[in-house]
Write a protein that holds these residues in place. Structure first.
Motif, PDB file in Angstrom:
ATOM      1  N   TRP A   1      -8.344   9.237  12.288  1.00 50.02           N
ATOM      2  CA  TRP A   1      -8.408  10.089  11.779  1.00 50.02           C
ATOM      3  C   TRP A   1      -6.955  10.346  11.399  1.00 50.02           C
TER       4      TRP A   1
ATOM      5  N   HIS B   1      -2.581   9.204   9.895  1.00 50.10           N
ATOM      6  CA  HIS B   1      -2.401   8.017   9.114  1.00 50.10           C
ATOM      7  C   HIS B   1      -1.087   7.645   9.848  1.00 50.10           C
TER       8      HIS B   1
ATOM      9  N   GLU C   1     -23.160   1.536   5.188  1.00 45.99           N
ATOM     10  CA  GLU C   1     -21.326   2.180   5.106  1.00 45.99           C
ATOM     11  C   GLU C   1     -20.878   0.625   5.751  1.00 45.99           C
TER      12      GLU C   1
ATOM     13  N   THR D   1     -20.620  -1.277   8.809  1.00 40.22           N
ATOM     14  CA  THR D   1     -20.030  -0.754  10.062  1.00 40.22           C
ATOM     15  C   THR D   1     -21.351  -1.515  10.818  1.00 40.22           C
TER      16      THR D   1
ATOM     17  N   LYS E   1     -16.581  -3.934  11.339  1.00 39.89           N
ATOM     18  CA  LYS E   1     -16.271  -3.505  10.567  1.00 39.89           C
ATOM     19  C   LYS E   1     -16.125  -5.077   9.298  1.00 39.89           C
TER      20      LYS E   1
ATOM     21  N   THR F   1     -19.170  -5.218   3.447  1.00 43.84           N
ATOM     22  CA  THR F   1     -18.553  -3.853   2.838  1.00 43.84           C
ATOM     23  C   THR F   1     -19.622  -2.982   2.106  1.00 43.84           C
TER      24      THR F   1
ATOM     25  N   ARG G   1     -20.219   5.121  -1.057  1.00 40.03           N
ATOM     26  CA  ARG G   1     -19.273   6.342  -1.632  1.00 40.03           C
ATOM     27  C   ARG G   1     -18.598   6.327  -0.159  1.00 40.03           C
ATOM     28  N   GLN G   2     -18.461   5.941  -0.025  1.00 36.75           N
ATOM     29  CA  GLN G   2     -17.205   6.577   1.393  1.00 36.75           C
ATOM     30  C   GLN G   2     -15.757   7.369   0.511  1.00 36.75           C
ATOM     31  N   LYS G   3     -15.797   7.740   1.830  1.00 31.41           N
ATOM     32  CA  LYS G   3     -14.504   9.314   1.532  1.00 31.41           C
ATOM     33  C   LYS G   3     -13.067   8.186   2.065  1.00 31.41           C
ATOM     34  N   LYS G   4     -12.383   7.739   1.148  1.00 30.79           N
ATOM     35  CA  LYS G   4     -10.901   6.902   1.471  1.00 30.79           C
ATOM     36  C   LYS G   4      -9.963   7.621   1.603  1.00 30.79           C
ATOM     37  N   PHE G   5      -9.241   7.466   2.815  1.00 33.63           N
ATOM     38  CA  PHE G   5      -7.489   8.444   2.687  1.00 33.63           C
ATOM     39  C   PHE G   5      -7.107   8.222   1.688  1.00 33.63           C
TER      40      PHE G   5
ATOM     41  N   THR H   1      -7.266   8.693  -1.562  1.00 30.56           N
ATOM     42  CA  THR H   1      -8.157   8.670  -2.881  1.00 30.56           C
ATOM     43  C   THR H   1      -8.551  10.038  -3.468  1.00 30.56           C
TER      44      THR H   1
END
Lengths: 809, 684
Positions: A229, A231, B256, B258, B283, B286, B678-682, B684
């Motif tokens: 989690w 960063h 996802e 993975t 992972k 894609t 759709r994946q939540k990406k850090f 974005t």
């Protein structure tokens, strides 16, 4: 505040400098400190075999055992090497594990974990020489080693390697990660924590991942789960005592709460203010505590609510504003949290509050250019605060905002009045309010060759005025470096490189120019009080000059490399800091004579960045010549290492020592000076109130704390005397004690009368009855008849004897 | 080697199709893989994951599930049929209508005596596996709702069936459902949607592991029907599960991309009671991971993003080796491009069509690395759509550009081409009867003959004239191998034909005498590319394990250079490459030079230069460039490797000394895939 640990739900211990501070968790007040170490305290841990004791270790090479409730040093164990961290386990009684430098390389960067067998001897100071190395080459960081379930193994991380040492088998397993540098991933371990009930090791990594290792008693078949989690790097990890949750923290200043075995579910406690450096959990798991990089400890209740914040002087990235004294609160004002000004009470060593200047959400991310408060100034009465914030992006234009804040009496805080975006085209180098009480005027000097005067413009239609620019001045397109107001506000001196220009703020007329080449002017300062005719200036070319403003000529000058010049607002004294060969010297002098009143060579290493004279509450009556200059105000200064230092006189130190007396601790509530003060006060208030509402309550209120009642209730029934006996005693206990002076007298008399009256022995129960009525009578008529007085004395004697006999048995 | 004019071809829009199902045969170590277009590929895991066989797809066929029974491969699909494959002739042997609607899954019991299929109509049908056929045996109790997934208990007495919102456990002897495990629905908006149990696994201790569309991997007790543990692993679907052989690990593939591993671990060391703990996450995809297999030393996964990933489990390896590296198989291990060297034409083979392109040309000159201006642009001359349902399995273009041939499972077609001014194509109408289908097609260099690899490793020789084509002879190997031929090459002088089959045999035929000339000594690894030298008639072979041999056909023995190379050993860097060489050509101007390529590089082997030993720097082109003229010769070695061009499908030298490089950038393939979940990406 580096390392903290919970001792119980009521106390929080925290290593701070050379002492260990004890805080109350419920009131967040400082209780007392454990003093004795002579160097930085590096670790505090509870004694696993006695929960009222703690071990602390320090770089001075000792481990000390304390009774933290009473603040008593029980034992000192001398190890002989600087200690970097300490670990204990319940299974290893009488042994502490400490991290010390490798024996052969005392100065090098190699550390080892050693087990120290604490000798059992009665002496106060024992040398513990029985060291046995457990692990070589460990990290000195306190979070890098952790004991596993029931102390069966110990896990240590360093660099890219995790090492697990099993005590039973005397075998260690090493697990390495790939450096993965090619992908730009930083895999290095940062911290480790072991599950208290299961065999699971959690490790934090520099790339923000958390790995949960299992099956680590095998070389190859080990396995791990990755949680991600954070960063930034994971600074600290901690399992709760039952192992149901894992807590982690990092630069994001969010406490992440992972549910063990349900790793997808996690809770967050965001906006804790600054990067989390350490997490501690109370033994019952109800309280968490996080220590932060900005010198703060947050106490969190059941992971949802911040219950208390213990905040010291915020240690930010740097101090750009000078040290300023808020004229109202007499608090020291400087940069605090990013984008904030902190108000710090010097007398109480406590932060009062933070004022959000930038008013933007701070993004916890490295390498971002964010707004910073670079200048701040108060006017003479503390009604106005002016701040300058700037943001410099690489290759982009400078953004500057000048903000003016008015003091709001209702909210007891500063309210934004005016924002001037881009007040100057370049950096602002100086900002001062006019000290004269009639006009509120602000002068800013900037590198864009101008200085500007700002005035509070009055507008009839609106209640509040706002600030606008009144005058723009310059001198031959030279860059103004500094400015200074004379004490009465009638003169303004602005230094334009080599030239000092003196202006009249009333008419904005250039009165005169003073020049003393070579070297640009660095600092300007008007003399005060009797020396107000003098203007002092320092230049970059090692000159300290004093001009007489009446003759407009140079009075004296001396070659000194003055880095900082500060005037005492309450006296004629000036303080000049000179930096020479890596250390700073201090000279205190009066402008009228070029002879120092006081000088201190090699004050501290490095350059003194900022300094301020803080006015004292009351003047000291010191006659010692050396310290006379400190009578009216105290000098605070900040060094390159961001240490805030001050000068104090001898008498003050004595007083401080005297005041640090031991406090009695009740076993139910942590008693702090604050509690003692408030609690007593409140009890008194309560009593008064009840007395007012119910006069009879007076009597029932009184015996609560009485020894007699306690004895009656707490003594086992089979040792109690007969009921009639007790009854009398009980009734007697209801008596109101008289003023101490009279009691003492009575005591004396009692001694003499004791012998003769002892024969009468048995007390008449009826006597008690009458005595019970005595207090109510006493209120009406304080004077008692002699007979009654005697009875009373008799009661007292009797009471004492019975009690002592009971105590003896 | 000097300078070469390079045709950098990027207009081959090759698009592999998504992987749908996978089955691993632990006995033969073969992985069968089914793609969305109905094609089946067989990978040999003992031989460096070499793609041994490809069974071309068919329009009407869809495969949902694959299953090995011994050495026999079965598939079932939504067309409602069960098919068995003929792995020697690379075609379905037979297919059987199951009469239960679309079939979602097919499994076999451990004894290999029965097959069970899960049908749309809610029945689990058991089939008896006979010697040459399968026969319907009986139905288990019919349930409401479709049967999505099945898993047979290792003892064979119970079957767990994943359905909508529930799992049923059947008692096989009686056919009754004994347990009903209700699977929770997802939370929030997906509450109203039925949960699909995409995959179940029945372990020998009667634990049932399930993966469902709510993103959960759940562990159940199969005896009592109680839920033991829920792992919420994704917001999307868990599509595939696979259990390791020792049942200590389960892997789950999610939408996802993975792959999540669960291990059966004791929470406290040295204790017996274990629990399923989520451990590692891989992972490598894609998109959806639709197919998954956990084998002894690796996790094999494939899905919507079309590539096969072999992720080795490092703890199973003692030391680093070629097998412990991550492998991604993107391209087929065979040629899809035919190049007419004289005419400068390229033929691209797609499952549904053929494309003929003429290369562009330029008369400019420039420095190395420059882009030359084009005199004329590359031109698509022809698009030939196949007839019928069957997909194209092989194609060939004669080097003069006058002939074109392709084959499907059911037919072979030969066309006469004219490409000079006005393009014309005429189908050769009368084909010999024996030419029904071919595994591999090849023209002789003078375009007078065509060779078609037929069943049982035989090669048909067809004589081509302007008017007709005539069957000449069938070349048969002496070994009696039944495996199909996957490589064929002829010599320039028209005298020799070499054919390699999946048994790793290479037969060299004398075309003048039309008989077998010799058999190259059999090497343990399958040849992945070979070529006959135009002047010396030496056969150069590259095998799947990256070994390189040169065999003199005339002398019937390995050449001295080949012996020297084998004696000294190939450089480790060469052996550690993870894609096989798929094409060998020769430089007609310099007889010492052999050009070969794999997916990531092409290499020119100069046999006149010294061989590199283990200490020499293998990729030395940059170093050489920095050295002065005098120093250079001492650093030269035989392997000259160029990595300028990536994702290569074909490298060939034309007769005019220009190099054709056909690239298919992986990025272009990725960009054509449907959007991933759709994946939540850090950030974005």
């Amino acid at each position: 505040m580096s390392n903290c640990c919970f001792t119980s739900c009521w106390f929080l211990l925290c290593a701070a400098g050379e002492s260990v501070n004890v805080y109350s968790t419920s009131t967040e007040e400082f209780v007392h400190d454990l003093q004795g170490h002579t160097d930085l305290v590096t670790g505090v841990v509870l004694n696993p075999s006695n929960h009222l004791q703690v071990y602390s270790c320090s770089a001075d090479g000792t481990v000390r055992l304390w009774d933290f409730m009473d603040g008593i040093l029980i034992k000192t164990f001398i190890i002989g090497y600087p200690i970097y961290s300490i670990y204990v386990s319940e299974k290893h009684g009488g042994v502490v594990f400490v991290v010390v430098p490798m024996a052969n390389y005392k100065s090098s960067e190699l550390f080892q974990l050693v087990a120290v067998h604490l000798p059992r001897s009665g002496d106060q100071e024992v040398e513990a020489r029985e060291l046995s190395a457990v692990l070589c080459d460990v990290s000195p960081h306190p979070g890098a080693v952790s004991f596993g379930r029931e102390g069966e193994y110990i896990a240590a991380t360093k660099g890219l390697q995790l090492e697990v040492f099993f005590f039973k088998k005397q075998k260690s397993y090493r697990f390495s990660l790939k450096s993965g540098m090619k992908k730009g991933v930083k895999n290095a371990f940062t911290c480790v924590s072991c599950h208290p009930k299961e065999d699971c090791i959690a490790t934090g990594h520099a790339d923000g991942k958390i790995r949960l290792w299992r099956n680590f008693n095998q070389k190859k078949e080990y396995t791990y789960t990755t949680l991600h989690w954070h960063h930034g790097a994971v600074n600290t990890l901690c399992f709760t005592p039952e192992g149901t949750n894992l807590l982690s923290g990092g630069i994001e200043s969010v406490l992440v709460h992972w549910h063990y075995t349900q790793e997808n579910q996690k809770d967050f406690l965001p906006r804790l203010g600054a990067a989390i450096t350490h997490i501690a959990v109370s033994p019952d798991g109800s309280l968490f505590c996080t220590s932060h990089s900005d010198n703060k400890i947050t106490i969190i209740q059941s992971c949802v609510k911040v219950s208390a914040i213990i905040q010291g002087l915020v240690k930010g990235d740097g101090v750009w504003t000078d040290l300023i004294i808020d004229p109202r609160s007499k608090a020291l004002v400087l940069n605090g949290k990013p984008g904030h000004l902190q108000f710090y009470s010097l007398h109480r060593d406590k932060q009062l509050y933070n004022l959000d200047i930038v008013q933007q959400e701070y993004i916890n991310e490295e390498g971002l250019d964010q707004f910073e408060v670079v200048k701040a100034a108060f006017d003479a009465r503390g009604d106005w605060l002016a701040t300058v914030e700037e943001r410099r992006k690489k290759g982009a234009e400078l953004e500057i905002n000048l903000k003016l804040w008015a003091y709001d009496k209702l909210t007891q805080s500063f309210v934004l009045n005016t924002t001037v975006t881009a007040p100057h085209e370049d950096r602002i180098t100086g900002m001062f309010f006019s000290p004269s009480p009639e006009t509120t005027m602000l002068v800013t000097t900037s590198l864009d060759d101008h200085f500007k005067a700002w005035l509070l413009a009055d507008h009839s239609d609106t209640k509040e005025g706002f600030w606008s620019c009144d005058f723009v001045g310059g001198y031959h397109l030279l860059k103004p470096g500094c400015c200074s107001y004379s004490a009465d506000g009638s003169l303004l001196a602005v230094g334009f490189q080599e030239v000092v220009t003196v202006w009249s703020p009333a008419s904005w007329e250039l009165l005169t120019t003073l020049s003393q080449p070579p070297g640009a002017i660095r600092d300007l300062c008007f003399g005060r009080l009797s020396c107000s005719k003098y203007l002092l200036g320092t230049s970059t070319k090692n000159q300290l000059c004093c001009w007489n403003l009446l003759t407009c000529s140079l009075e004296w000058s001396t070659p000194m490399d003055v880095s900082l010049l500060q005037a005492d607002p309450l006296s004629e004294n000036m303080a000049a800091f000179c930096s020479q060969s890596g250390s700073s010297d201090l000279f205190v002098f009066k402008p009228s004579e070029p002879r120092p009143l006081y000088s201190q060579k090699a004050l501290c290493t490095g350059k003194v960045q900022h300094a301020v004279f803080a006015p004292r509450d009351q003047m000291l009556e010191s006659c010692e010549e050396r310290t006379q200059w400190l009578n009216r105000s105290q000098l605070y200064f900040i060094t390159q290492d961001m240490d805030l230092l001050t000068f104090s006189t001898k008498t003050e130190e004595d007083r401080l020592l005297a005041s640090s007396k031991q406090l009695m601790v009740d076993d139910s509530v942590a008693v702090t000076p604050f509690y003692l003060l408030l609690g007593k006060h409140r009890r008194q208030q309560l009593e008064k109130q009840e007395a007012l509402t119910n006069p009879m309550a007076e009597r029932t209120q009184l015996p609560q704390g009485s020894i007699a009642i306690k004895e009656l209730l707490h003594t086992p029934a089979h040792v109690l005397p007969s009921a009639s006996f007790l009854c009398a005693m009980f009734v007697r206990s209801l008596l109101v004690s008289r003023s101490s002076a009279r009691e003492e007298k009575a005591e004396e008399e009692m001694e003499s009368e004791k012998e003769e009256e002892d024969s009468e022995g048995e007390a008449d129960p009826r006597l008690g009855e009458s005595a019970a009525w005595a207090p109510s009578e006493e209120f009406g008529a304080p004077a008692l008849t002699k007979a009654q007085e005697r009875e009373l004395r008799k009661v007292k004697t009797f009471d004492h004897s019975w009690l002592s006999s009971l105590l003896d048995s | 080697m000097g300078e070469l004019k390079v045709h950098r071809v990027r207009f081959f829009d090759y698009m592999p199709t998504a992987i749908r199902a996978m089955a691993f045969n632990a006995h033969t170590e073969r992985l069968a893989l089914a793609r969305m277009d109905g094609s089946v590929e067989i990978f040999n895991f003992t031989d460096h994951y070499f793609q041994e066989k490809v069974i071309p797809g068919k329009d009407s066929r869809s495969i949902e599930s694959l299953c090995w029974v011994g050495g026999r491969l079965f598939s079932a699909g939504l067309n409602g049929e069960i098919a068995e494959y003929d792995l020697e002739n690379l075609r379905p042997k037979y297919s059987l209508e199951a009469y239960g609607g679309p079939i979602w899954t097919v499994i076999s019991n451990t004894q290999g005596t029965q097959l069970a299929i899960g049908c749309e109509d809610g029945t689990v049908k058991l089939f008896e596996v006979l010697e040459e056929h399968i026969q319907f045996e009986r139905n288990l109790d019919r349930q409401k709702g479709r049967i999505i997934s099945l898993s047979w208990h290792p003892s064979g007495t119970h079957i767990a069936a994943g359905m909508m919102d529930m799992i049923r456990v059947f008692d096989v002897p009686t056919g009754h459902a004994v347990q009903r495990l209700l699977v929770d629905r997802g939370i929030g908006g997906s509450k109203s949607r039925e949960t699909v149990v995409w995959s179940v696994a029945f372990l020998s201790d009667h634990t049932v592991v399930s993966g469902d569309s709510a993103g959960k991997v759940q562990v159940w007790d199969g005896h009592t029907g109680t839920l033991v543990k829920t792992h919420l692993v994704t917001k999307w679907d868990v599509l595939a599960l696979s259990v390791s052989k020792d049942e200590s690990s389960v892997v789950a593939g999610t939408s996802e991309g993975t792959v999540i591993q669960f291990q059966f671990i004791a929470p406290t060391l040295h204790q017996q009671d274990k629990e399923w703990v989520r451990t590692r996450t891989f992972k490598n995809h894609t998109h959806d991971v639709r197919a998954l297999a956990e084998i002894e030393t690796a996790i094999v996964s494939g899905g919507m993003d079309t590539h096969l990933v072999v992720r080795p489990l490092l703890e199973k390896f003692d030391e680093k080796s070629h097998a412990s590296g991550l492998r991604k198989i993107h391209f087929p291990h065979r040629n899809l491009v035919s190049c007419a060297k004289k005419a400068g034409l390229l033929l691209f083979q797609f499952p549904g069509q053929l494309e003929l392109w003429r290369l562009g040309d330029s008369d400019g000159h420039g420095k190395p690395g420059d882009r030359l201006p084009l005199k004329w642009k590359p031109e698509k001359l022809l698009l030939l759509k196949r007839k019928g349902e069957d997909h194209i399995c092989c194609s060939a273009l004669s080097s003069c550009g006058g002939w074109l041939a392709y084959s499907t499972v059911s037919s072979v077609r030969i066309y006469r081409l004219q490409t000079d001014n006005n393009i014309s194509i005429t189908k050769v109408s009368k084909l010999p009867k024996v030419l029904r289908s071919a595994h591999q097609l090849c023209f002789s260099s003078d375009s007078s003959k065509m060779f078609a690899a037929s069943s049982q490793s035989s090669v048909l020789v067809i004589a081509l004239t302007q008017s007709e084509c005539k069957y000449v002879h069938t070349l048969k190997p002496k070994s009696g191998s039944r495996q199909p031929i996957h490589l064929m090459t002829t010599s320039v002088d028209g005298k020799w034909l070499a054919a390699a089959n999946s048994d790793c045999e290479i037969h060299v035929y004398n075309l003048q005498k039309l008989k077998l000339h010799c058999i190259v000594p059999v090497y343990g690894s399958c040849p992945s590319a070979m070529g006959i030298h135009p002047t010396t008639n030496n056969l150069t072979m590259v095998h799947a394990d990256q070994q390189l041999f040169e065999y003199s056909i005339v002398e019937k023995q390995y050449t001295d250079w080949s012996r020297k190379l084998q004696k000294q050993g190939l450089h480790n860097v060469w052996l550690d490459r993870d894609t096989p060489v798929t094409h060998v050509t020769f430089n007609p101007k310099n007889p010492n030079q052999v050009v070969l390529h794999d997916m990531h590089m092409f290499c020119i082997i100069d046999q006149s230069l010294p061989l590199p030993d283990q200490k020499t720097q293998f990729y030395n082109q940059m170093t050489l460039r920095s050295l002065s003229e005098q120093e250079r010769p001492s650093h030269l070695h035989a392997f000259k490797i160029c990595k300028t061009f990536q994702d290569l499908l074909c490298v060939s030298l034309l007769d005019d000394q220009s190099l054709v490089v056909v690239e298919r950038p992986l990025l272009a393939i990725t960009s054509q895939l449907p959007a991933p979940v759709r994946q939540k990406k850090f950030a974005t």
